[in-house]
Enzyme design. Structure first.
Site, short mmCIF file in Angstrom:
data_model
loop_
_atom_site.label_atom_id
_atom_site.label_comp_id
_atom_site.label_asym_id
_atom_site.label_seq_id
_atom_site.Cartn_x
_atom_site.Cartn_y
_atom_site.Cartn_z
N THR A 14 0.67 -1.34 0.02
CA THR A 14 -0.13 0.31 0.05
C THR A 14 0.77 1.06 0.14
OG1 THR A 14 -1.41 -1.17 1.41
CG2 THR A 14 -1.86 1.83 1.35
N VAL A 15 1.85 1.15 0.89
CA VAL A 15 2.47 2.42 1.24
C VAL A 15 3.41 2.54 -0.02
CG1 VAL A 15 4.13 3.95 2.66
CG2 VAL A 15 2.11 2.31 3.50
N LYS A 107 6.60 2.34 12.50
CA LYS A 107 6.28 2.64 14.02
C LYS A 107 6.38 1.49 14.29
CE LYS A 107 2.05 1.30 11.66
NZ LYS A 107 1.55 2.39 11.33
N GLU A 131 7.84 10.85 9.53
CA GLU A 131 6.90 10.97 9.39
C GLU A 131 5.59 10.67 9.32
OE1 GLU A 131 6.65 14.99 9.74
OE2 GLU A 131 4.88 13.92 9.95
N VAL A 134 3.65 7.84 11.88
CA VAL A 134 2.83 8.99 13.30
C VAL A 134 1.48 9.23 12.47
CG1 VAL A 134 2.34 9.94 15.55
CG2 VAL A 134 4.84 8.10 14.98
N ILE A 138 -0.74 13.45 8.98
CA ILE A 138 -0.68 14.25 9.39
C ILE A 138 0.55 14.67 9.97
CG2 ILE A 138 -1.00 15.74 11.61
CD1 ILE A 138 -3.27 13.91 11.77
N ASP A 203 -1.02 -0.65 18.32
CA ASP A 203 -0.30 -0.22 16.07
C ASP A 203 -0.46 1.56 17.40
OD1 ASP A 203 0.54 0.78 13.66
OD2 ASP A 203 -1.55 2.56 14.45
N LYS A 207 2.31 3.97 18.22
CA LYS A 207 3.14 5.98 17.93
C LYS A 207 3.06 6.27 18.77
CE LYS A 207 0.38 4.60 13.75
NZ LYS A 207 -1.21 4.23 13.66
N GLY A 304 -3.71 5.07 4.43
CA GLY A 304 -4.26 4.72 3.40
C GLY A 304 -3.07 5.23 2.52
P1 NAP Z 1 2.05 -4.50 2.92
O1 NAP Z 1 0.75 -3.27 1.93
O2 NAP Z 1 2.01 -5.50 3.47
O3 NAP Z 1 3.36 -4.12 1.86
C1 NAP Z 1 4.61 -4.75 2.36
C2 NAP Z 1 5.65 -5.07 1.45
O4 NAP Z 1 6.44 -5.32 2.32
C3 NAP Z 1 4.36 -5.48 0.24
O5 NAP Z 1 5.24 -5.06 -0.55
C4 NAP Z 1 5.58 -6.84 0.68
O6 NAP Z 1 6.48 -7.89 -1.40
C5 NAP Z 1 6.79 -6.19 1.39
N1 NAP Z 1 8.04 -7.67 1.98
C6 NAP Z 1 7.41 -8.33 2.95
N2 NAP Z 1 8.47 -8.98 3.09
C7 NAP Z 1 9.41 -8.75 2.41
C8 NAP Z 1 11.00 -8.82 2.47
N3 NAP Z 1 11.38 -9.67 3.22
N4 NAP Z 1 11.67 -7.73 1.21
C9 NAP Z 1 10.94 -7.48 0.61
N5 NAP Z 1 9.94 -7.08 0.86
C10 NAP Z 1 8.88 -7.54 1.83
O7 NAP Z 1 2.29 -2.86 4.17
P2 NAP Z 1 1.77 -0.87 4.40
O8 NAP Z 1 0.70 -1.49 4.76
O9 NAP Z 1 2.05 -0.96 2.84
O10 NAP Z 1 2.80 -1.06 5.11
C11 NAP Z 1 4.10 -0.29 4.83
C12 NAP Z 1 5.00 0.03 6.71
O11 NAP Z 1 4.18 0.70 6.64
C13 NAP Z 1 4.68 -0.76 8.02
O12 NAP Z 1 5.46 -0.63 8.19
C14 NAP Z 1 3.63 -0.26 8.11
O13 NAP Z 1 3.18 -0.07 9.70
C15 NAP Z 1 3.36 1.56 7.58
N6 NAP Z 1 2.55 2.07 7.34
C16 NAP Z 1 1.15 1.96 6.82
C17 NAP Z 1 0.16 2.64 6.84
C18 NAP Z 1 -1.40 1.82 5.83
O14 NAP Z 1 -1.92 3.17 5.81
N7 NAP Z 1 -0.88 0.91 5.44
C19 NAP Z 1 0.28 3.97 6.83
C20 NAP Z 1 1.12 4.19 8.28
C21 NAP Z 1 2.49 3.18 8.01
P3 NAP Z 1 4.86 -8.21 -1.68
O15 NAP Z 1 4.23 -6.82 -1.88
O16 NAP Z 1 5.33 -8.81 -3.06
O17 NAP Z 1 4.32 -9.38 -0.58
N1 HSE Z 2 -3.46 0.19 10.30
C1 HSE Z 2 -2.80 1.84 10.84
C2 HSE Z 2 -3.49 2.83 11.41
C3 HSE Z 2 -1.74 2.88 9.63
O1 HSE Z 2 -4.83 2.71 10.65
O2 HSE Z 2 -3.71 3.62 11.17
C4 HSE Z 2 -1.66 3.86 10.00
O3 HSE Z 2 -0.12 3.75 11.08
#
Ligand code: NAP
Ligand code: HSE
Length: 430
Positions: A14-15, A107, A131, A134, A138, A203, A207, A304
């Site tokens: 996603t990110v 985080k 940034e 958390v 924002i 989570d 943060k 998101g």
């Molecule tokens: P996600 O959609 O599950 O994506 C994780 C990515 O990591 C996938 O592309 C996966 O590869 C890759 N991955 C997993 N294991 C790996 C490895 N061993 N080597 C290389 N790549 C690997 O997660 P996300 O939602 O984007 O979140 C990513 C980070 O951002 C997390 O720390 C999360 O807490 C943080 N975050 C997320 C959000 C949110 O709204 N989603 C908001 C703020 C912060 P594949 O695609 O090939 O499986």
């Molecule tokens: N899973 C987290 C949330 C993503 O719902 O706030 C953003 O850090």
């Protein structure tokens, strides 16, 4: 500073995919703002062939993200894999060791290893920016480190988990139970890989620990955060809260108290007319309080693809501009040791719901327990039905110490005719 800033991105979910899309779509704007081009050169994910809605043509693909962090042709490694240990930590450490700046949205990693990683980065002379870790879109880290640099923050609190706020909002607006809404939060890309991390409050606790470190100049102390999630919040409590003039929100609250630094994440009843009560859906809000600003609230989308990518790119822009600020606002070696306040010294008001057999005398027993513990009741709601039916009885009690409230609830639970463990939710008078 005209040289292109080269970026390697580990994680294309996603990110990660959102970050690539934003960097592509806004390349001209970013070049103008940074005074140099920003170019992704390498990426890593588990599955090279997965369609991510963004072209990877011309980018070097690494199956091994750690190898990419140390060997790719890049100035910045962006870690968007997730997890407090394992591969994400290895990627960040490898990047720092190789003299690359790091941007992360992770985080969990920062909450557990933030102080140590900050020391490593500062010793290596590179930036560790976070940034996006958390409150999603924002810019709260920037606000704390730069905008509030002249303030001693005494309390910082907020809605720090978009998934939980989305679920609580739909429960209130549509009368649903939380399990009915969780899948939607996942399909919208809000939830963590393991959504219990969101629902159980972990989570938000990650943060909060980061914010508390920034606010109070102390090492990140995730282990001391008191954490409760939203899974026991029922439709009944949401409706009673409304009737009493409150909304239920999962808040993270960190404050300097007479007993040390209090850090807690749990569902709260907040007065329905305070600004944070109106923060709904996937939105987050963070409130910082200090002598000079009184109170400042920032609100925005907390999870998101778009909001998180926006925050990741803001960090990349800071690095491209050559901005250097200590990771937690003061040099990591100068962060003070944590000084956690015990939760049983927390002082506050409480909502207590009992499931009671509707017959005379039971509430007199409850009132006697309150009297014996010198706890004062503020209000009570009971809707009798027919004799011997189980009915909810809700009361709110005035400010008292948590340890005393726990003793009261334990005693009430033993009263003959109380058929379920009492539900206790803290009331925050914000
Ligand atoms: P996600 O959609 O599950 O994506 C994780 C990515 O990591 C996938 O592309 C996966 O590869 C890759 N991955 C997993 N294991 C790996 C490895 N061993 N080597 C290389 N790549 C690997 O997660 P996300 O939602 O984007 O979140 C990513 C980070 O951002 C997390 O720390 C999360 O807490 C943080 N975050 C997320 C959000 C949110 O709204 N989603 C908001 C703020 C912060 P594949 O695609 O090939 O499986
Ligand atoms: N899973 C987290 C949330 C993503 O719902 O706030 C953003 O850090």
């Amino acid at each position: 500073m005209s040289q292109t800033l080269k970026i390697a991105v580990a994680g294309l979910g996603t990110v990660g995919a959102g970050t690539l899309k934003l960097l592509n779509a806004e390349s001209a704007l970013l070049k103008a703002r940074c005074g140099r081009s920003v170019q992704v050169t390498a990426v890593s994910a588990r599955d090279k062939s997965k369609d991510r809605g963004v072209s990877l043509d011309g980018l070097e693909f690494y199956d091994d993200a750690v190898e990419m962090a140390s060997k790719a042709d890049c100035d910045v490694v962006v870690e968007l894999i997730g997890g407090s240990d394992g591969i994400a930590k290895q990627v960040v450490e490898a990047a720092i060791a190789a003299g690359r700046h790091v941007v992360t949205a992770n985080k969990a990693l920062l909450a557990v290893h933030g102080s140590g990683l900050a020391r490593q980065a500062e010793e290596a002379g590179v930036t560790l920016a976070y940034e996006a870790a958390v409150a999603g879109g924002i810019p709260i880290i920037k606000a704390m480190r730069e905008g509030l640099a002249g303030n001693s923050v005494t309390r910082i609190y907020g809605i720090l988990n978009g998934t939980c706020n989305y679920i609580l909002t739909r429960m209130r607006e549509e009368g649903l139970e939380f399990t009915d809404v969780l899948e939607d939060a996942q399909s919208l890309g809000y939830a963590e890989v393991d959504p219990s991390t969101d629902i159980d409050g972990v989570d938000a606790a990650h943060k909060l620990a980061i914010l508390a470190s920034l606010a109070f100049g102390r090492e990140v102390d995730f282990d001391s955060v008191h954490v409760e999630g939203i899974s026991r919040i029922s439709q009944m409590d949401i409706q009673f809260a409304e009737e009493l003039g409150f909304r239920i929100k999962l808040l993270g609250i960190a404050a300097i108290t007479d007993h040390g630094v209090e850090q807690r994440v749990h569902p709260c009843l907040v007065p329905a007319d305070v600004p944070i009560a109106g923060v709904e859906d996937v939105f987050n809000a963070v409130v910082a309080e200090s002598e000079y600003i009184d109170s400042l609230m920032l609100e925005g989308r907390g999870a998101g693809e778009g909001p998180t990518a926006s925050a990741v790119v803001a960090d990349i822009v800071d690095i491209a501009r050559g901005l250097k600020i200590p990771t937690f606002a003061i040099p990591a070696v100068d962060l003070k040791s944590p000084e956690p306040a015990p939760m049983d010294r927390h002082y506050g008001a409480y909502y207590i719901r009992l499931m009671v057999i509707d017959r005379p005398g039971i509430f007199a027993d409850v009132a006697a327990i309150l009297r014996d513990h010198e706890v004062s009741m503020e209000s009570v709601l009971q809707y009798g039905r027919s004799p011997d039916e189980v009915v909810p009885v809700v009361m709110t009690i005035h400010e008292t110490e948590e340890a005393r409230t726990v003793r009261v609830i334990e005693a009430i639970a033993k009263v003959d005719g109380i058929v379920e463990p009492p539900v206790m939710i803290r009331i925050e008078n914000l």
